[in-house]
Write a protein that holds these residues in place. Sequence first.
Motif, short mmCIF file in Angstrom:
data_model
loop_
_atom_site.label_atom_id
_atom_site.label_comp_id
_atom_site.label_asym_id
_atom_site.label_seq_id
_atom_site.Cartn_x
_atom_site.Cartn_y
_atom_site.Cartn_z
N PRO A 2 4.67 14.54 32.09
CA PRO A 2 5.15 15.88 32.33
C PRO A 2 4.14 16.95 32.66
N TRP A 140 0.75 7.03 36.27
CA TRP A 140 0.31 8.31 36.83
C TRP A 140 -1.15 8.27 37.23
N HIS A 161 7.28 2.37 24.24
CA HIS A 161 7.75 3.68 24.71
C HIS A 161 9.06 4.05 24.02
N LEU A 319 1.56 15.75 24.17
CA LEU A 319 2.56 16.80 23.97
C LEU A 319 2.02 18.16 24.44
N PRO A 387 8.21 22.45 39.01
CA PRO A 387 6.96 22.37 38.24
C PRO A 387 6.39 20.95 38.26
N VAL A 388 7.27 19.97 38.39
CA VAL A 388 6.81 18.57 38.50
C VAL A 388 7.42 18.03 39.79
N ARG A 393 5.59 5.77 39.47
CA ARG A 393 5.94 4.51 38.82
C ARG A 393 5.22 3.37 39.53
N PRO A 453 15.00 18.51 37.52
CA PRO A 453 13.63 19.04 37.36
C PRO A 453 12.93 18.45 36.15
N PRO A 458 15.00 6.79 31.13
CA PRO A 458 14.24 6.61 29.89
C PRO A 458 13.08 7.59 29.73
N ARG A 459 12.63 8.19 30.82
CA ARG A 459 11.49 9.11 30.72
C ARG A 459 11.92 10.57 30.76
N LEU A 466 13.38 23.23 24.96
CA LEU A 466 12.33 24.18 24.56
C LEU A 466 11.83 24.96 25.79
N GLU A 470 11.96 28.96 26.25
CA GLU A 470 10.80 29.82 26.48
C GLU A 470 11.04 30.72 27.69
C1 HEM Z 1 9.56 23.70 32.85
C2 HEM Z 1 8.98 22.89 31.99
C3 HEM Z 1 9.01 21.39 32.07
C4 HEM Z 1 9.30 20.56 33.12
C5 HEM Z 1 9.73 20.94 34.52
C6 HEM Z 1 9.14 19.21 32.64
C7 HEM Z 1 9.37 18.09 33.42
C8 HEM Z 1 9.23 16.80 32.97
C9 HEM Z 1 9.47 15.64 33.76
C10 HEM Z 1 9.88 15.63 35.22
C11 HEM Z 1 9.27 14.56 32.98
C12 HEM Z 1 9.43 13.10 33.37
C13 HEM Z 1 8.14 12.47 33.77
C14 HEM Z 1 8.33 11.07 34.30
O1 HEM Z 1 9.43 10.71 34.70
O2 HEM Z 1 7.34 10.33 34.35
C15 HEM Z 1 8.87 15.03 31.68
C16 HEM Z 1 8.56 14.23 30.61
C17 HEM Z 1 8.17 14.71 29.38
N1 HEM Z 1 8.14 16.02 28.97
FE1 HEM Z 1 8.57 17.62 30.10
N2 HEM Z 1 8.77 19.24 31.33
C18 HEM Z 1 8.68 20.55 30.93
C19 HEM Z 1 8.36 21.03 29.68
C20 HEM Z 1 8.11 20.24 28.58
C21 HEM Z 1 7.88 20.73 27.26
C22 HEM Z 1 7.91 22.20 26.81
C23 HEM Z 1 7.62 19.65 26.47
C24 HEM Z 1 7.32 19.69 25.00
C25 HEM Z 1 6.44 18.91 24.44
C26 HEM Z 1 7.73 18.46 27.31
C27 HEM Z 1 7.54 17.16 26.89
C28 HEM Z 1 7.70 16.06 27.68
C29 HEM Z 1 7.40 14.72 27.23
C30 HEM Z 1 6.87 14.32 25.85
C31 HEM Z 1 7.69 13.87 28.29
C32 HEM Z 1 7.48 12.37 28.34
C33 HEM Z 1 8.75 11.65 28.09
C34 HEM Z 1 8.58 10.16 28.20
O3 HEM Z 1 7.56 9.64 28.69
O4 HEM Z 1 9.51 9.50 27.78
N3 HEM Z 1 8.03 18.88 28.58
N4 HEM Z 1 8.87 16.41 31.69
#
Ligand code: HEM
Length: 512
Positions: A2, A140, A161, A319, A387-388, A393, A453, A458-459, A466, A470
């Motif tokens: 993320p 990644w 995972h 995190l 943002p992402v 993969r 977004p 699973p991911r 949160l 924010e």
């Molecule tokens: C606008 C804000 C955010 C966006 C757009 C975003 C987007 C994403 C995306 C697209 C993924 C998937 C990545 C993948 O498929 O490989 C992801 C995973 C994740 N995000 Fe966010 N994220 C945001 C904020 C946050 C926040 C505030 C946290 C808090 C800790 C967070 C924690 C995580 C975690 C731990 C994962 C990994 C999940 C996994 O591997 O199973 N993210 N995020």
Amino acid sequence: MPQAAPSCCRRSQHWRPPSVCQSAALTHRESSFNHPTPSGPASLRPPLGSAQELSRRPKVYEHGLACQSSITAAAQSLPPGDLAEPTTADMAVPSHVSRLQKYGPIYKRGTPGMEVVVVAEPDSVQALLTADYASLANDWGEGVSTLLGPGAIANRQGDAHRASKRTLTKGFSKEATLAYLPGVVKLAASFLSRWSSQGSVPLLGEMKCLTFDISCSLIMGFDVEEKERRKLREDFTTLTFGLSAIPFNRSNPVAAAGLDARARLLEHIQPRLSSLPHGNNGSSKPSAKMTPIQRLNAVAEAEGEEMPMEELLDQSINLLMASTETTAFSMCNMMMELESRPHIAQKLADEQRALMDRHGTDISEAVLEDMHYGEAVACEVLRVHSPVPFVFRRALIDLEVGGYTIPKGWILQLSLHQQQLDSNMAPDQPGFYPERWLDASGDLIEQPRNFMPFGGGPRLCLGRMLAKMEMKVMMALFVRGYTCKQPSQQQALTANVAARDDVIQMSFTPRQ
Ligand code: HEM
């Protein structure tokens, strides 16, 4: 994984994070591929033979997400594209756009032995995101795997995972997230107040500080003095910047600085982790009040397994990384949109006035729930300013995607950005248009399933509630009490870990 903009495939030495132009250029080309789609449905195709079918039944993972897996082992033609040694120019956004136009929404790039397939076709992206662990691994690249560490959730695969996710998910439930609300309001209010006394502020850097502080205190449970926090932030910024290092090795100064920053950061974090209270009167049984990182620790202890400190440290870095940049980019772009579109800021202010009449002046759960226009603005920021923009993969088997074969071992670069632009809502309004998320009576419409977004399957992002919270807290506090001004017209930001903190300037003034 993320973080805002990844260091890509470890094999592609020339890859660099997507730039502003990428978002901008693609915005103007919504659903406008003029290349014929490859034969067959443009999603993962059904299996060619039943023996090769892996699984076509929807699955439900522990965290409650329905996942379809229709990946097949098959052998057909490779996607179009060029596998020549990439140049820096090739990696720039215009070349991504021109490749999309030239080859269609699934094309290959990279060098032989270091192949990447870009998938920008919505159904295929969705199918790949929800694919099972046997078909795809998270990958990644070298920067992410080294700087986050092997214990980080982003680097864990399969059952490991799944186990991390199950534990962490409870620390990001609706109940847990709402418990963070007072802390988020307090921090956001203090930042806004300070900005308004300071003249022009470097907005991206400031938003990163805010999101870092929120994560430090709420996700990690660290109560640190400002001096130490500043030191942590500095090291964290250097570590994040290290993700943009290509090639990623010690001889690259950006990578080396990132690695050194990681070591310093861990030295700071380790004693804090060791002294964290268990949050349940000293019992190691997990409680709903625990921060996500305390919960990880407690679950391991409750199951009689001491979690190695290295793993806890890796998860902590993950995190912090996941939560800080992504949300900071989103909030920075949100403020820029509000500044340049006063009619939207005015509508938000009107909504806040009505909410204060109904619910009082506190920013409560009820206010967040009823903030429909605010929610629409947040969704629109995420849609327009991904943002992402991509997730990565690695194919664990030969896959058939949209009629093409992706050989085992190749990297898939999935375009969430294109996915969102193609989500087919109000196509006559291609620009920034929050109303697309509302019906005629101002209620939120159901989101299209390919608006992702926060990824999917699973991911799926753990911090999505949160992050939205924010954004909405910042929005509410801002329109209630402040106005802002850019000193001059500035380009919208694009997700890029290498973006300088002072790239956007903004001044804040208390509202009269
Ligand atoms: C606008 C804000 C955010 C966006 C757009 C975003 C987007 C994403 C995306 C697209 C993924 C998937 C990545 C993948 O498929 O490989 C992801 C995973 C994740 N995000 Fe966010 N994220 C945001 C904020 C946050 C926040 C505030 C946290 C808090 C800790 C967070 C924690 C995580 C975690 C731990 C994962 C990994 C999940 C996994 O591997 O199973 N993210 N995020």
